[in-house]
Design a protein around this motif. Structure first.
Motif, PDB file in Angstrom:
ATOM      1  N   TYR A  39      35.915  53.046  39.568  1.00  0.00           N
ATOM      2  CA  TYR A  39      36.435  52.295  38.430  1.00  0.00           C
ATOM      3  C   TYR A  39      35.365  52.290  37.354  1.00  0.00           C
ATOM      4  O   TYR A  39      34.174  52.449  37.641  1.00  0.00           O
ATOM      5  N   GLU A  40      35.772  52.121  36.111  1.00  0.00           N
ATOM      6  CA  GLU A  40      34.832  52.198  34.992  1.00  0.00           C
ATOM      7  C   GLU A  40      34.607  50.852  34.310  1.00  0.00           C
ATOM      8  O   GLU A  40      33.629  50.698  33.575  1.00  0.00           O
ATOM      9  N   ASP A  41      35.490  49.916  34.524  1.00  0.00           N
ATOM     10  CA  ASP A  41      35.378  48.626  33.842  1.00  0.00           C
ATOM     11  C   ASP A  41      35.950  47.547  34.737  1.00  0.00           C
ATOM     12  O   ASP A  41      36.934  47.785  35.456  1.00  0.00           O
ATOM     13  N   LEU A  42      35.343  46.374  34.697  1.00  0.00           N
ATOM     14  CA  LEU A  42      35.811  45.218  35.462  1.00  0.00           C
ATOM     15  C   LEU A  42      36.299  44.144  34.503  1.00  0.00           C
ATOM     16  O   LEU A  42      35.630  43.833  33.517  1.00  0.00           O
ATOM     17  N   ALA A  43      37.476  43.592  34.798  1.00  0.00           N
ATOM     18  CA  ALA A  43      38.024  42.507  33.980  1.00  0.00           C
ATOM     19  C   ALA A  43      38.584  41.446  34.922  1.00  0.00           C
ATOM     20  O   ALA A  43      39.792  41.335  35.111  1.00  0.00           O
ATOM     21  N   PRO A  44      37.695  40.662  35.556  1.00  0.00           N
ATOM     22  CA  PRO A  44      38.178  39.667  36.534  1.00  0.00           C
ATOM     23  C   PRO A  44      38.981  38.560  35.874  1.00  0.00           C
ATOM     24  O   PRO A  44      38.705  38.153  34.745  1.00  0.00           O
ATOM     25  N   ARG A  45      39.994  38.105  36.592  1.00  0.00           N
ATOM     26  CA  ARG A  45      40.786  36.950  36.169  1.00  0.00           C
ATOM     27  C   ARG A  45      40.277  35.720  36.923  1.00  0.00           C
ATOM     28  O   ARG A  45      40.178  35.737  38.152  1.00  0.00           O
ATOM     29  N   GLY A  46      39.970  34.669  36.188  1.00  0.00           N
ATOM     30  CA  GLY A  46      39.470  33.474  36.839  1.00  0.00           C
ATOM     31  C   GLY A  46      38.010  33.612  37.229  1.00  0.00           C
ATOM     32  O   GLY A  46      37.279  34.500  36.770  1.00  0.00           O
ATOM     33  N   LEU A  78      39.666  47.795  36.348  1.00  0.00           N
ATOM     34  CA  LEU A  78      40.083  47.022  37.518  1.00  0.00           C
ATOM     35  C   LEU A  78      40.181  45.563  37.116  1.00  0.00           C
ATOM     36  O   LEU A  78      39.185  44.935  36.761  1.00  0.00           O
ATOM     37  N   VAL A  79      41.396  45.041  37.140  1.00  0.00           N
ATOM     38  CA  VAL A  79      41.655  43.629  36.862  1.00  0.00           C
ATOM     39  C   VAL A  79      41.957  42.968  38.202  1.00  0.00           C
ATOM     40  O   VAL A  79      42.919  43.338  38.878  1.00  0.00           O
ATOM     41  N   ASP A  80      41.137  42.007  38.610  1.00  0.00           N
ATOM     42  CA  ASP A  80      41.342  41.408  39.930  1.00  0.00           C
ATOM     43  C   ASP A  80      40.902  39.957  39.952  1.00  0.00           C
ATOM     44  O   ASP A  80      40.313  39.445  38.986  1.00  0.00           O
ATOM     45  N   ARG A  81      41.210  39.301  41.050  1.00  0.00           N
ATOM     46  CA  ARG A  81      40.771  37.931  41.314  1.00  0.00           C
ATOM     47  C   ARG A  81      39.979  37.916  42.617  1.00  0.00           C
ATOM     48  O   ARG A  81      40.221  38.744  43.513  1.00  0.00           O
TER      49      ARG A  81
END
Length: 529
Positions: A356-363, A336-339
């Motif tokens: 979801y298995e992984d978090l990749a936040p933007r910002g 999950l890529v999110d802001r």
């Protein structure tokens, strides 16, 4: 129009039609345009005169039963700048020649239902309506830059390679649909960059063999519930609902403005815009679903719905809608890529069963903001989202963050408990933070031990048995009272009366409370492990 004589043109053809006939046999372009700025735009400008008109029945004759080509050439229809009068009806036919119609005006609708083509290219044309249910092409279907007044129907169509709708403008039909393509199958890519629709785009059960791109598209449905209705859509690679970087002018009269697939830093950008609900329920996407830079304008009862979507990556990095809801209930993604700014506020996110298995936040997306995201998505307490977030953080090596999430879960749960259980929850929180900070219990124990030691330094009680007792030690006696189960040989050896007896009872009670809360926290940690 009478029958053709051999390979010659039929009687009764106009000059423009004769030119088209001969160009077809030679495989050449028949350009009926004025070649003057402002006069060749099929979407505006003055009416075109008879020198540019060809009848739809003549076009159909060429495509379905055209003459043999000139020796050494391949017959095909390449028509530009023409006004095609009447309805072009090719329904149920087989069109063998290559077809390319550019910058033309159609007076009547195009009927190609159940028609078989090699490749059909309609570029920059003005079309009242395109009716193409169960259309079959071996190659591409191009409708780029076309303007369609009353909708496109491609229900159950089979596109052999690519479908191009880039920069097309499509308005709704009598049923409120701009594009009706339920059950359509595209073998390779679906290109809809900068597509503009005014009505529902319906892609229920559609399949795309590679990627589907709606970069910079503007989908609007002011008269219905959804602007994009695509449940059970299957895209083997990526679905792009993103902004698009606009390139500089190309100098090409047929393509005056180019565009790139990736927005350039500081350059002009056109956002993907959806004015109306968006539904991708039960969709399957092989690589990702990308909402980079997307904008949504929803009514309060409309949704951006991703129920039960399955994809390796969800890039939810658009702009949060001001009204309406975002629903990801039952969706399953790997990354999950999110802001933090992409999600709407409390009560407008639903994520029951979202995995979801992984978090990749933007910002900047700190943990307190992530906890607010969970709270906004669960108006009523539900442990699942908290436990999932904790598990993901722990798998990423963020054990401290995982503990904070689980503490937040217990505090949220506490509000749902009856008064007695709620009081016990507050006690666990204050003492050992529900067992997730056992060091706090040691601190409390040290404070109570010090207080008990100071208390009993002021009083040396008499022994119960004068000839059989240990040496009085205030610190050891206070510790013996605080530690349940463990016997240090001091408790039960001395006579305590009055207030001293009450003080001893208080230390014993507090020791048991601390021990019980530590045990409860330890069992919780073991269950979690």
């Amino acid at each position: 129009m009478t029958e053709a004589r051999g390979d010659g043109p039929p009687d009764g053809l106009t000059g423009a039609e004769q030119r088209m006939w001969e160009a077809f046999r030679a495989g050449a372009v028949c350009d009926l345009g004025a070649r003057t700025a402002g006069l060749d735009d099929p979407h505006s400008g003055p009416a075109w005169g008879p020198e540019r008109r060809v009848r739809a029945e003549v076009v159909a004759h060429l495509l379905l039963a055209g003459p043999a080509p000139v020796p050494g050439r391949v017959g095909c229809l390449k028509l530009r700048g023409a006004r095609i009068t009447g309805r072009l009806d090719l329904s149920g036919g087989t069109v063998a020649p290559y077809v390319e119609i550019r910058s033309c005006r159609f007076d009547g609708e195009i009927q190609v239902s159940e028609t078989r083509f090699g490749t059909l290219r309609l570029d920059n044309c003005a079309i009242p309506r395109l009716e193409g249910a169960r259309l079959h092409t071996e190659g591409d279907l191009h409708l780029a830059r076309c303007r369609v007044a009353r909708g496109i129907r491609l229900t159950d169509a089979q596109i052999g390679t690519d479908l191009l709708l880039g920069r097309a403008v499509v308005r709704r039909d009598g049923r409120g649909r701009a594009v009706a393509a339920d059950g359509m199958a595209v073998a390779q890519d679906f290109h809809g960059d900068m597509l503009e629709t005014h009505g529902e785009v319906s892609l229920r059960g559609a399949k795309v063999g590679a990627s589907m791109s709606l970069r910079g598209a503007r989908l609007s449905n002011r008269h219905g519930r959804r602007a994009l209705n695509a449940p059970t859509l299957t895209v083997e690679r990526t679905l792009y609902l993103t902004s698009i970087g606009l390139a500089s002018p190309t100098g090409d009269a047929d393509r005056p403005y180019g565009w790139s697939t990736t927005p350039t830093t500081g350059g002009p950008v056109q956002h993907f815009e959806c004015r109306g609900g968006l539904r991708l329920d039960d969709g399957r996407f092989g690589d990702s679903v990308d909402f980079h830079g997307a904008r949504f304008e929803l009514l309060p009862d409309q949704e951006l719905s991703l129920r039960r979507v399955q994809t390796p990556e969800l890039r939810f990095v658009g702009e949060a809608p001001e009204t309406g809801r975002v629903v990801v209930s039952g969706a399953k993604v790997v990354k999950l890529v999110d802001r933090s700014t992409s999600w709407p506020g409390r009560g407008r996110v639903s994520m029951e069963g979202f995995v979801y298995e992984d978090l990749a936040p933007r910002g900047h997306f700190p943990l307190p903001r992530r906890l607010e995201w969970l709270e906004a998505a669960t108006p009523e307490y539900s442990p699942g989202p908290y436990e999932l977030l904790a598990a993901v953080l722990r798998a990423g090596g963020e054990d401290a963050g995982a503990r904070e999430v689980l503490v937040a879960k217990q505090r949220r749960r506490r509000a749902t408990l009856p008064p007695a259980a709620r009081a016990w929850g507050y006690l666990q929180d204050w003492t050992v933070v529900y067992g997730y900070r056992p060091g706090r219990a040691a601190l409390w124990m040290a404070v109570l031990w010090a207080a008990g030691t100071l208390l009993y330094l002021r009083h040396e009680p008499s022994p119960i048995k004068a000839d059989e007792h240990p040496q009085w030690d205030a610190a050891l006696y206070a510790l013996d009272l605080l530690l349940p189960v463990i016997d240090l040989g001091q408790q039960g050896q001395w006579k305590l009366e009055g207030g001293w007896q009450w003080g001893s009872a208080a230390l014993v009670l507090l020791g048991w409370i601390l021990a019980t809360t530590v045990a409860a926290g330890a069992s919780r940690l073991l269950r979690r492990g």
